[in-house]
Enzyme design. Sequence first.
Site, PDB file in Angstrom:
ATOM      1  N   LYS A   1       4.290  -6.780   3.950  1.00 15.11           N
ATOM      2  CA  LYS A   1       3.997  -5.391   3.629  1.00 15.11           C
ATOM      3  C   LYS A   1       3.617  -4.688   4.912  1.00 15.11           C
ATOM      4  CE  LYS A   1       0.563  -3.437   3.262  1.00 15.11           C
ATOM      5  NZ  LYS A   1      -0.286  -2.567   4.200  1.00 15.11           N
TER       6      LYS A   1
ATOM      7  N   GLU B   1       6.020   5.091   7.228  1.00 12.13           N
ATOM      8  CA  GLU B   1       5.662   6.134   6.266  1.00 12.13           C
ATOM      9  C   GLU B   1       6.482   7.397   6.492  1.00 12.13           C
ATOM     10  OE1 GLU B   1       1.606   6.019   7.230  1.00 12.13           O
ATOM     11  OE2 GLU B   1       1.082   4.586   5.666  1.00 12.13           O
TER      12      GLU B   1
ATOM     13  N   ASN C   1      -0.259  10.575   5.358  1.00  7.44           N
ATOM     14  CA  ASN C   1      -1.501  10.150   5.992  1.00  7.44           C
ATOM     15  C   ASN C   1      -2.604  11.188   5.866  1.00  7.44           C
ATOM     16  OD1 ASN C   1      -1.266   7.424   7.460  1.00  7.44           O
ATOM     17  ND2 ASN C   1       0.706   8.429   7.800  1.00  7.44           N
TER      18      ASN C   1
ATOM     19  N   THR D   1      -1.328  -2.673  10.651  1.00 10.89           N
ATOM     20  CA  THR D   1      -1.543  -2.765   9.212  1.00 10.89           C
ATOM     21  C   THR D   1      -0.319  -3.371   8.587  1.00 10.89           C
ATOM     22  OG1 THR D   1      -3.021  -0.909   9.138  1.00 10.89           O
ATOM     23  CG2 THR D   1      -2.037  -1.540   7.088  1.00 10.89           C
TER      24      THR D   1
ATOM     25  N   THR E   1       0.868  -1.189   0.000  1.00  8.78           N
ATOM     26  CA  THR E   1       0.000   0.000   0.000  1.00  8.78           C
ATOM     27  C   THR E   1       0.903   1.237   0.000  1.00  8.78           C
ATOM     28  OG1 THR E   1      -0.254  -0.239   2.412  1.00  8.78           O
ATOM     29  CG2 THR E   1      -2.035  -1.083   1.017  1.00  8.78           C
TER      30      THR E   1
END
Length: 401
Positions: A177, A274, A396, A188, A151
């Site tokens: 992932k 991220e 985000n 996640t 993702t």
Amino acid sequence: MKRITYKNIASPKGFKATGIHCGVKHKKKDLALLISEVPASVAGVFSTNAIQGAPLVVTKEVVYTTKKMQAIIINSGIANSCTGKQGVIDAYTMQEKTAQHLGISPALVGVASTGVIGEAMKMEPVLSGIKELHPIDELEGAIQFSQAIMTTDTVTKDTAYKTIIDGKEIMIAGTAKGSGMIEPNMATMLAFITTDANIESDHLQAALKSITDVTFNAITVDGDTSTNDMVVVMANGLAENKTLTPAHPDWDAFVDTLHVVSQDLAKMIAKDGEGATKLIEVEVQGAMTDAEARMIAKTVVGSPLVKTAVFGSDANWGRIIAAVGYSGATLDPNAIKILIGTTPVVENGEPVYFSEEQLHLYLKQAEVKFVIELNQGNGQGTAWGCDLTYDYVQINATYRS
């Protein structure tokens, strides 16, 4: 054990993988398939979020009831979570259509999804895409698989090791992932591990659970826990070793190899947070118990103030010791020692002289380590995370855009 460069999730005997773009996402690959030539023993660990995605309903049945898995279908882009009864129907439909495509029982097919929560699955492209999935046991298929489960990841995450059991070469390989909302118990993240070792599901489950506690459950990016995530291990037995149990003389070799595969993937996830620029490792020694040591390590590596200090290459040890203090663990403030890298900054709970310039240079590295010595007992634990950057907010803030 030996790490094997260029080996991948399709390298253990009897496994094949692939990934394609089917149309869930705008352009990038979004549908992946992993298959074993024969039904494999299976183990799984799943999100502890009270709200769980529809694919977990399906895959838990395979892991806990069938206790065998031959294939798993994965889509990225939409999580199929908080989608009501229709979401569950869609997950079972993915299972059934994949089984039909492969000519196997639906009870042997797992399902995983990752992406935006609360959106209905785009079933038309998924079902059309399933018919176009043709797994191969070559590097190309493994790369496609890794890409299709991503993702917000910036890199694919793959590792493989081999060991010797009963004189036979056993391989364990994994792909994962995950880069945000990482606070597993679980988060996640998806991780898929394959091995050609011969082991029954119950023993594989026990091994995975113990390993998960000190690997995937020892990472954090932003403290959020998502709804869909899982680690699944498939062991098809095609290496033809004698069945592994805790009484087997090579049991430790198998568990140690599964551990390093899991730890590699966990650290890759933490490093790819991220917008992250640095991997942070926190090692705690001398806690009352291993569990308390891990709790302290995760508290420190998960502290937003610690993470931002690392981003700024600021040796602000006050943020580290503050996080130790609110972790909830048993400690004596006057017995704490803290090192940044190999440089002591706190001894017996008091500051010691250090070179700000040297530590600033150390903290500019891509990987940094804090060591916390509590001098309370024999407990030890380690956790991994990443720095918190401007890019994290940007990624985000625009995730659905």
